[in-house]
Each structure stands twice: as C-alpha cells, then as structure tokens.
Design an enzyme around this catalytic site. Structure first.
Site, PDB file in Angstrom:
ATOM      1  N   LYS A  40     -10.670  25.596  14.806  1.00 11.27           N
ATOM      2  CA  LYS A  40     -11.009  24.224  14.070  1.00 11.27           C
ATOM      3  C   LYS A  40     -11.433  23.620  15.216  1.00 11.27           C
ATOM      4  O   LYS A  40     -11.043  22.960  15.886  1.00 11.27           O
ATOM      5  CB  LYS A  40      -9.836  23.657  13.364  1.00 11.27           C
ATOM      6  CG  LYS A  40     -10.307  22.378  12.668  1.00 11.27           C
ATOM      7  CD  LYS A  40     -10.795  22.560  11.131  1.00 11.27           C
ATOM      8  CE  LYS A  40     -11.281  21.575  10.470  1.00 11.27           C
ATOM      9  NZ  LYS A  40     -11.779  21.574   9.109  1.00 11.27           N
ATOM     10  N   THR A  44     -10.881  16.025  11.930  1.00 10.23           N
ATOM     11  CA  THR A  44     -10.790  14.596  11.800  1.00 10.23           C
ATOM     12  C   THR A  44      -9.522  14.287  10.652  1.00 10.23           C
ATOM     13  O   THR A  44      -9.087  15.353  10.218  1.00 10.23           O
ATOM     14  CB  THR A  44     -12.114  13.922  11.210  1.00 10.23           C
ATOM     15  OG1 THR A  44     -12.261  14.569  10.051  1.00 10.23           O
ATOM     16  CG2 THR A  44     -13.277  14.050  12.336  1.00 10.23           C
ATOM     17  N   ASP A  57      -4.851  21.005   9.423  1.00 11.49           N
ATOM     18  CA  ASP A  57      -5.608  22.361   9.380  1.00 11.49           C
ATOM     19  C   ASP A  57      -5.387  23.307  10.597  1.00 11.49           C
ATOM     20  O   ASP A  57      -5.324  24.548  10.102  1.00 11.49           O
ATOM     21  CB  ASP A  57      -7.265  22.000   9.346  1.00 11.49           C
ATOM     22  CG  ASP A  57      -7.730  21.753   8.066  1.00 11.49           C
ATOM     23  OD1 ASP A  57      -7.016  21.184   7.278  1.00 11.49           O
ATOM     24  OD2 ASP A  57      -8.846  21.515   7.768  1.00 11.49           O
ATOM     25  N   GLY A 120     -16.187  20.047   6.675  1.00  9.64           N
ATOM     26  CA  GLY A 120     -17.098  19.950   5.430  1.00  9.64           C
ATOM     27  C   GLY A 120     -17.834  20.972   5.353  1.00  9.64           C
ATOM     28  O   GLY A 120     -17.562  22.149   5.335  1.00  9.64           O
ATOM     29  N   LEU A 210      -2.927  28.603  -6.508  1.00 10.87           N
ATOM     30  CA  LEU A 210      -1.384  29.051  -6.152  1.00 10.87           C
ATOM     31  C   LEU A 210      -0.332  28.067  -5.934  1.00 10.87           C
ATOM     32  O   LEU A 210      -0.684  27.374  -5.036  1.00 10.87           O
ATOM     33  CB  LEU A 210      -1.673  30.159  -5.018  1.00 10.87           C
ATOM     34  CG  LEU A 210      -2.609  31.191  -5.174  1.00 10.87           C
ATOM     35  CD1 LEU A 210      -3.053  31.961  -3.643  1.00 10.87           C
ATOM     36  CD2 LEU A 210      -1.825  32.334  -5.988  1.00 10.87           C
TER      37      LEU A 210
END
Ligand code: ATP
Ligand code: MG
Length: 243
Positions: A40, A44, A57, A120, A210
């Site tokens: 990643k 932010t 993330d 994004g 899920l």
C-alpha cells in the site's frame, strides 16, 4: 511463459473494496504456493501516535500475505483521511515518490508476485503533479479494477476504463464487489454485462457481501474460499486470455 510479476488494484472510488479484493487474491495465491508480496504505497486515515502511524489497509494485506517487510509494504503514512497531496500539506510531511519506487523494487526482489493496492482511484493526486496513474505507469503493472455492483457503477467504471486506456495501461479485468446474495436490484443483475459490452474489458468475477469479512477488525472469514469460487484467477494472472 513469463513469470507474472504483479498487479495494481485500483477502484472506481474510495471504499469500493480494493483492500478486500487484494487480500482475497493474496490468500488464494499463497494457497497455490506462491510467495506473494503486498504493498500500500501511501496510506491516509492512519491511526496511532505521530511517531508510529498504522494503516488498517496495510495491516490487513500484511496479515493476509504473511509478509515480513512492514516498512516496505507501507512506506508512507498520514493521519488525515484525505488525498495524499492534501494530507501531506496539512501534516507538513513531504511525499518522496522515489521512496515508494525503491520499496516497490525491493519487494519485487523478495516475492514471486506483488499485489499493490492503489489509493482511491486513478486520478487521486499523490502530490500536486503526480497522480496514482503516474505511479502505475512507473511500476509497469497491469490493472485490476474494483467496482461496486449497484446503480452508478456504469458511469464510474467506464470513466476508470477510459482513463486507463488513454494512458496505455493493460486492464486485466473488473471485479464487482459487495453484490447482495439475495434481493438483487435490476442494476446489479445487469451491470456486469452492460459494462463488459460497452468496454470489452473482461469481468473476472463478482464478490458477494460477506458478513465475516472486515478490514477494520482484520477478519478474513470465508474470503479465500469465496474468492477462489467467484473470481477467474488464471485470467487475472494473465495466464488465460480467452474464456
Ligand atoms: N465483499 C465484502 N463483504 C463485506 N464487507 C466488505 C466487502 N468488501 C468490502 N467490505 C468492507 O467495506 C469497507 C471498504 O472496503 P475496503 O476497505 O476493501 O475498500 P477500499 O477500496 O480498499 O477503500 P480505501 O479507498 O479506503 O482503501 C471495509 O469496511 C470492508 O471491510
Ligand atoms: Mg483500501
């Protein structure tokens, strides 16, 4: 056959499921015996104190792939949940692109296949003059586009495909995420075929919503099994071009 080197996962928007799809892919490839790295490049909306910011993330990806090089996985972190160029001004921290590229190259040396999650969508500014699309160009990876399934996704997905095609990127395919398992809307039933017919881009699968999957709580639940069942992995890896 060339060794696949990686994929860049972008989205039609923020929050569409890039991290979930990236983790699903990592889990499945690991099961196939591949050494999978995750990245990643800029995160932010991180939490923690000023000295040690943590990206949810990055943690999710890192856990899914069982990686070893945390600073390379997520070289740049910001607290504010904003586009990187904006967070960097507010937090008075520079964004050295060369640091990202150096980490990327080093991860490529450590792993057979690298999964990079974007920030994004394609035109998010990392700095004032450097966009996510510039990063994809420099990394030279094919794209996987994650889109939502419902109303509005035709426009967002076509815009993303257009922006990618204009820049000469290879698009491996599109995954529609968070499709309801029951009570589909007409948009959800028809969108994958409509998007395929209008773009010619392969639809690699649809992932349902899920209940046991949660990025923030770092829960993988049935993600690996469902991903394996619902996504055309060989096409995603570029190993099969015709369905
Ligand atoms: N298929 C799914 N089933 C259940 N929850 C999901 C699914 N996909 C995504 N989510 C949840 O939706 C939220 C957004 O998903 P995710 O973090 O993967 O999006 P993203 O595109 O990576 O967002 P960002 O732009 O912030 O990186 C998370 O809370 C995640 O747990
Ligand atoms: Mg994410």
């Amino acid at each position: 056959m060339n060794k696949p080197i990686g994929i860049f996962i972008t989205g039609t928007d923020t929050g569409v499921g890039k991290t979930v799809v990236a983790a699903g892919l990592a889990l499945v490839l690991k099961e196939r015996g591949m050494r999978v790295g995750v990245m990643k490049p800029v995160a932010t909306g991180c939490f923690g104190d000023g000295k040690r910011l943590v990206s949810e993330d990055a943690v999710y990806l890192f856990e899914a792939a069982e990686n070893e090089y945390a600073p390379l996985t997520n070289p740049l972190r910001f607290r504010n949940p904003l586009a990187p160029s904006v967070a960097s001004v507010i937090e008075k921290k520079e964004i050295p692109i060369e640091k990202i590229l150096k980490a990327f190259k080093e991860l490529q040396r450590h792993y057979d296949f690298l999964i990079v999650e974007g920030i994004g969508g394609l035109l998010v500014p990392i700095t004032k003059e450097y966009f996510v699309a510039n990063l994809i160009h420099e990394m030279g990876l094919p794209l996987l586009i994650v889109a939502k399934g419902g109303l509005g996704t035709i426009n967002h997905t076509l815009l993303t495909v257009d922006a990618a095609v204009m820049r000469g990127f290879e698009i491996r395919g599109i995954i529609f995420n968070r499709m309801p398992r029951v009570n589909f809307s007409i948009a959800e039933i028809t969108n994958p075929k409509v998007v395929h017919d209008l773009t010619g881009v392969p639809i690699l699968g649809t992932l349902p919503d899920l209940e046991d999957v949660d990025v923030e709580r770092c829960r993988f639940g049935t993600l690996r099994e469902v991903f394996k069942e619902r996504v055309e992995l060989d096409r995603l890896l570029g190993l099969q071009t015709v369905s």
